[in-house]
Design a protein around this motif. Structure first.
Motif, PDB file in Angstrom:
ATOM      1  N   TYR A 122      35.486 -20.167   1.260  1.00 23.41           N
ATOM      2  CA  TYR A 122      35.989 -19.312   2.332  1.00 23.41           C
ATOM      3  C   TYR A 122      37.506 -19.393   2.347  1.00 23.41           C
ATOM      4  O   TYR A 122      38.092 -20.404   1.954  1.00 23.41           O
ATOM      5  CB  TYR A 122      35.475 -19.774   3.696  1.00 23.41           C
ATOM      6  N   THR A 123      38.115 -18.336   2.833  1.00 22.39           N
ATOM      7  CA  THR A 123      39.548 -18.373   3.069  1.00 22.39           C
ATOM      8  C   THR A 123      39.741 -18.090   4.554  1.00 22.39           C
ATOM      9  O   THR A 123      38.806 -17.675   5.242  1.00 22.39           O
ATOM     10  CB  THR A 123      40.296 -17.315   2.241  1.00 22.39           C
TER      11      THR A 123
ATOM     12  N   LYS B  81      29.306 -18.887  -1.342  1.00 22.09           N
ATOM     13  CA  LYS B  81      30.770 -18.891  -1.483  1.00 22.09           C
ATOM     14  C   LYS B  81      31.247 -20.080  -2.332  1.00 22.09           C
ATOM     15  O   LYS B  81      32.172 -19.960  -3.120  1.00 22.09           O
ATOM     16  CB  LYS B  81      31.428 -18.994  -0.103  1.00 22.09           C
TER      17      LYS B  81
ATOM     18  N   GLU C 265      33.875 -16.946   8.990  1.00 24.80           N
ATOM     19  CA  GLU C 265      33.007 -16.212   9.894  1.00 24.80           C
ATOM     20  C   GLU C 265      32.983 -16.868  11.269  1.00 24.80           C
ATOM     21  O   GLU C 265      33.488 -17.955  11.454  1.00 24.80           O
ATOM     22  CB  GLU C 265      31.607 -16.133   9.276  1.00 24.80           C
TER      23      GLU C 265
ATOM     24  N   ASP D 262      40.964 -15.725   5.926  1.00 23.50           N
ATOM     25  CA  ASP D 262      40.635 -14.326   6.228  1.00 23.50           C
ATOM     26  C   ASP D 262      39.140 -14.075   6.258  1.00 23.50           C
ATOM     27  O   ASP D 262      38.678 -13.159   6.924  1.00 23.50           O
ATOM     28  CB  ASP D 262      41.219 -13.395   5.155  1.00 23.50           C
ATOM     29  N   THR D 263      38.386 -14.850   5.484  1.00 23.78           N
ATOM     30  CA  THR D 263      36.961 -14.539   5.367  1.00 23.78           C
ATOM     31  C   THR D 263      36.088 -15.464   6.201  1.00 23.78           C
ATOM     32  O   THR D 263      34.874 -15.367   6.152  1.00 23.78           O
ATOM     33  CB  THR D 263      36.486 -14.624   3.900  1.00 23.78           C
TER      34      THR D 263
END
Ligand SMILES: [Zn+2]
Length: 309
Positions: free
Chosen positions: A220-221, A133, A226, A223-224
């Motif tokens: 990463y955002t 990412k 983990e 929303d993404t």
């Protein structure tokens, strides 16, 4: 002259035996153009002297990992490569991402060692995904055979999505207590929650304010992000973001002006000490991510390592 990658890895291998850690001896080299610096994992001086190497700082080991030590000490890290004798842990990978490291070389022998065998799944499930990412290429390096094997190739054009990057702004006045307080008040309004802030200067003596809130590792955002796994998670705490941003941009933190709206985590506190900071401003001492943060702060304060205001 830029040294070949094998030589840069060799620099780390040359010092790994000097690591003060009794069992996990790890070393790293950071290289950027002609510049390189090498460190082992080690206890920051004040922690070794005043607390000792047998005591944890909150829930964190008192050591600074070799990769992070290189980043904290290097004058500039954006676009640098890191050469590590062992498979890095997720915390160091998050730091590398924020510090703008572009390539990670791991000694092939590191894959057979203790950490890799015990925590190999974390390398796959977290570290490699963060690298992907963030846009960090990963290579396995065979020094003797002068051979590298690509583990993760990042396309040249790849740019990680940047959601809520740390804020860096030039100061219009020289740093002072009142300017510091004004900046804290302004950023507090903006973030409305947990954040960290520091004044830092470049080699020309120009001062900047750096501020950041906690955020998933670069790339990463919200929303993404983990699911956290094990004791690690994908979130990078605000003080670490500020320290890594200073390294990335070649800025030196002013040791009198570093602030966190709550008690930093144990790992952040160890990194603060490793950065040579002895004075920390905290917004609300009753707030922390976890209880270990309070424990760590008490330890460092009682030992006279950190003064809190
Ligand atoms: Zn690490």
């Amino acid at each position: 002259m830029t040294l070949p990658v094998y030589d840069l890895m060799q620099r780390a291998v040359d010092i790994v035996g000097t690591s003060p850690h009794p069992t996990n001896k790890i070393a790293a080299t950071l290289g950027l153009g002609d510049y390189h610096i090498s460190y082992t994992n080690e206890w920051p001086g004040p922690i070794a002297t005043h607390i000792g190497t047998q005591t944890k700082i909150g829930n964190a080991s008192g050591t600074v990992h070799a990769e992070t030590a290189c980043i904290l000490e290097a004058p500039h890290t954006d676009g640098a490569s890191l050469f590590v004798t062992d498979v890095p842990c997720p915390n160091c990978i998050k730091n590398m991402a924020e510090a703008g490291i572009k390539a990670l070389y791991i000694d092939h022998k590191g894959f057979d060692k203790d950490f890799a065998l015990r925590r190999g799944h974390l390398f796959e499930s977290m570290a490699m995904r963060i690298c992907e990412k963030a846009g960090i290429s990963v290579y396995k390096i065979f020094r003797k055979d002068k051979k590298t094997e690509t583990i993760l190739a990042i396309p040249e054009a790849y740019k990680p999505p940047l959601e809520k990057p740390p804020h860096v702004e030039a100061l219009i006045q020289p740093p002072s207590k009142s300017l510091f307080e004004n900046c804290i008040a302004k950023e507090s309004k903006k973030f409305g929650g947990v954040f960290a802030l520091a004044f830092a200067h470049d080699t020309q003596g120009t001062y900047f304010m750096i501020s950041a809130e906690p955020h998933p590792a670069i790339g990463y955002t919200t929303d993404t992000i983990e699911k956290p796994e094990d004791k690690y998670n994908f979130l990078l705490e605000p003080v670490n973001r500020v320290l890594m941003t200073a390294a990335r941009q070649g800025l030196f933190i002013d040791k009198n002006y570093i602030y966190c709206s709550r008690v930093p985590t144990a790992r952040e506190l160890v990194n603060i000490v490793a950065s040579g900071i002895t004075r920390l401003h905290i917004g609300d001492r009753n707030q922390a991510r976890d209880n270990d943060a309070h424990t760590a702060l008490d330890q460092l304060e009682k030992a006279g390592i950190l003064n809190v205001e």
